[in-house]
Design a protein around this motif. Structure first.
Motif, PDB file in Angstrom:
ATOM      1  N   VAL A 122       1.429   3.975  -8.864  1.00  0.00           N
ATOM      2  CA  VAL A 122       2.514   5.112  -8.870  1.00  0.00           C
ATOM      3  C   VAL A 122       1.574   5.739 -10.019  1.00  0.00           C
ATOM      4  CG1 VAL A 122       4.063   3.809  -7.944  1.00  0.00           C
ATOM      5  CG2 VAL A 122       3.367   3.320 -10.001  1.00  0.00           C
ATOM      6  N   PHE A 123       0.982   5.402 -10.492  1.00  0.00           N
ATOM      7  CA  PHE A 123       0.519   6.272 -12.093  1.00  0.00           C
ATOM      8  C   PHE A 123      -0.405   7.449 -11.102  1.00  0.00           C
ATOM      9  CE2 PHE A 123       2.529   3.340 -14.403  1.00  0.00           C
ATOM     10  CZ  PHE A 123       2.823   4.238 -15.440  1.00  0.00           C
ATOM     11  N   GLY A 164       1.342  -6.690  -8.657  1.00  0.00           N
ATOM     12  CA  GLY A 164       1.968  -4.863  -9.363  1.00  0.00           C
ATOM     13  C   GLY A 164       0.624  -4.528 -10.174  1.00  0.00           C
ATOM     14  N   ASN A 165      -0.656  -5.117 -10.414  1.00  0.00           N
ATOM     15  CA  ASN A 165      -1.345  -4.098 -11.262  1.00  0.00           C
ATOM     16  C   ASN A 165      -1.755  -3.165  -9.712  1.00  0.00           C
ATOM     17  OD1 ASN A 165      -0.749  -4.999 -12.990  1.00  0.00           O
ATOM     18  ND2 ASN A 165      -2.643  -6.239 -13.456  1.00  0.00           N
ATOM     19  N   LEU A 166      -1.892  -3.396  -8.400  1.00  0.00           N
ATOM     20  CA  LEU A 166      -2.768  -2.288  -7.605  1.00  0.00           C
ATOM     21  C   LEU A 166      -1.179  -1.154  -7.760  1.00  0.00           C
ATOM     22  CD1 LEU A 166      -3.765  -4.579  -4.971  1.00  0.00           C
ATOM     23  CD2 LEU A 166      -5.743  -2.579  -6.284  1.00  0.00           C
ATOM     24  N   HIS A 207      -6.936  -6.193 -10.657  1.00  0.00           N
ATOM     25  CA  HIS A 207      -6.421  -5.828  -9.443  1.00  0.00           C
ATOM     26  C   HIS A 207      -5.858  -6.865  -8.495  1.00  0.00           C
ATOM     27  CE1 HIS A 207      -7.540  -1.731 -10.974  1.00  0.00           C
ATOM     28  NE2 HIS A 207      -6.039  -1.597 -11.356  1.00  0.00           N
ATOM     29  N   ASP A 208      -6.579  -8.037  -8.986  1.00  0.00           N
ATOM     30  CA  ASP A 208      -6.564  -9.327  -8.313  1.00  0.00           C
ATOM     31  C   ASP A 208      -5.172  -9.847  -8.134  1.00  0.00           C
ATOM     32  OD1 ASP A 208      -7.001 -11.252  -5.944  1.00  0.00           O
ATOM     33  OD2 ASP A 208      -8.234 -12.187  -7.677  1.00  0.00           O
ATOM     34  N   LYS A 231       0.699  -1.167   0.193  1.00  0.00           N
ATOM     35  CA  LYS A 231       0.037   0.061  -0.062  1.00  0.00           C
ATOM     36  C   LYS A 231       0.869   1.267   0.101  1.00  0.00           C
ATOM     37  CE  LYS A 231      -4.660  -2.245   2.212  1.00  0.00           C
ATOM     38  NZ  LYS A 231      -4.694  -2.860   0.890  1.00  0.00           N
ATOM     39  N   GLU A 232       1.621   1.434   0.480  1.00  0.00           N
ATOM     40  CA  GLU A 232       3.326   2.227   0.991  1.00  0.00           C
ATOM     41  C   GLU A 232       4.343   2.143   0.701  1.00  0.00           C
ATOM     42  OE1 GLU A 232       2.233   5.598   0.926  1.00  0.00           O
ATOM     43  OE2 GLU A 232       0.418   5.752   0.902  1.00  0.00           O
TER      44      GLU A 232
END
Length: 167
Positions: free
Chosen positions: A78-79, A71-73, A65-66, A24-25
């Motif tokens: 970041v985008f 990675g996709n999250l 996102h699952d 998450k961070e």
């Protein structure tokens, strides 16, 4: 042979997406690619610094996102930060490519989300793919590899080890 990226930059083992911190961070991200997947053709243009990277939802059966390594999250995160003008909150992104079978990596550079020749509406796009009779989505992300041939290892190890004071 042990994975060299673990002691080198202090990220998790295995996978295209590796991170230090939490999903998450993240304090630091590492993207790895073999640049040789025919269905997911990551590409690096060393002249322009344009790096196209496909996310980690590469087989049907999961939502965008699952994914197990988040990675996709991480890409979305970041985008979003970059698009909202919060580039100071985007973690450093180190790009490595595999050089041969096994665990040999080549450092390609420090990346930032987006590319100057591309509008922000096109630098992170969910694309559809079909495998068998199933359709699913994955991200196509475009980064810029900055013109910095050497990144100080002391700086890499210091990233995320202490919180900056809030002003």
């Amino acid at each position: 042979m042990a994975d060299p990226l673990v002691p080198l930059v202090g990220v998790s083992r295995q996978g295209g997406f590796r991170y230090r911190g939490t999903n998450k961070e993240p304090a630091l991200l590492v993207l790895t690619s073999n640049l040789a997947e025919p269905d997911w053709p990551d590409e690096l243009d060393p002249t322009t610094g344009r790096f196209v990277y496909y996310g980690d939802n590469r087989e049907p059966g999961r939502q965008l996102h699952d994914t197990p390594r988040y990675g996709n999250l991480l890409l979305r995160h970041v985008f979003e930060l970059a698009h909202m003008g919060c580039r100071d909150r985007v973690p450093p992104i180190l790009v490595f490519t595999t050089e041969s079978p096994g665990r040999s990596f080549r450092f390609r550079g420090l990346a930032v989300p987006g590319h100057p020749a591309m509008p922000s509406t096109e630098d992170l796009v969910a694309i559809w793919k079909t495998a068998g009779n199933e359709r699913f989505q994955n991200y196509r992300a475009v980064f810029t590899i900055l013109d910095a041939a050497v990144i100080d290892r002391t700086w890499i190890h210091a990233v995320g080890t202490h919180k900056e004071e809030q002003v």
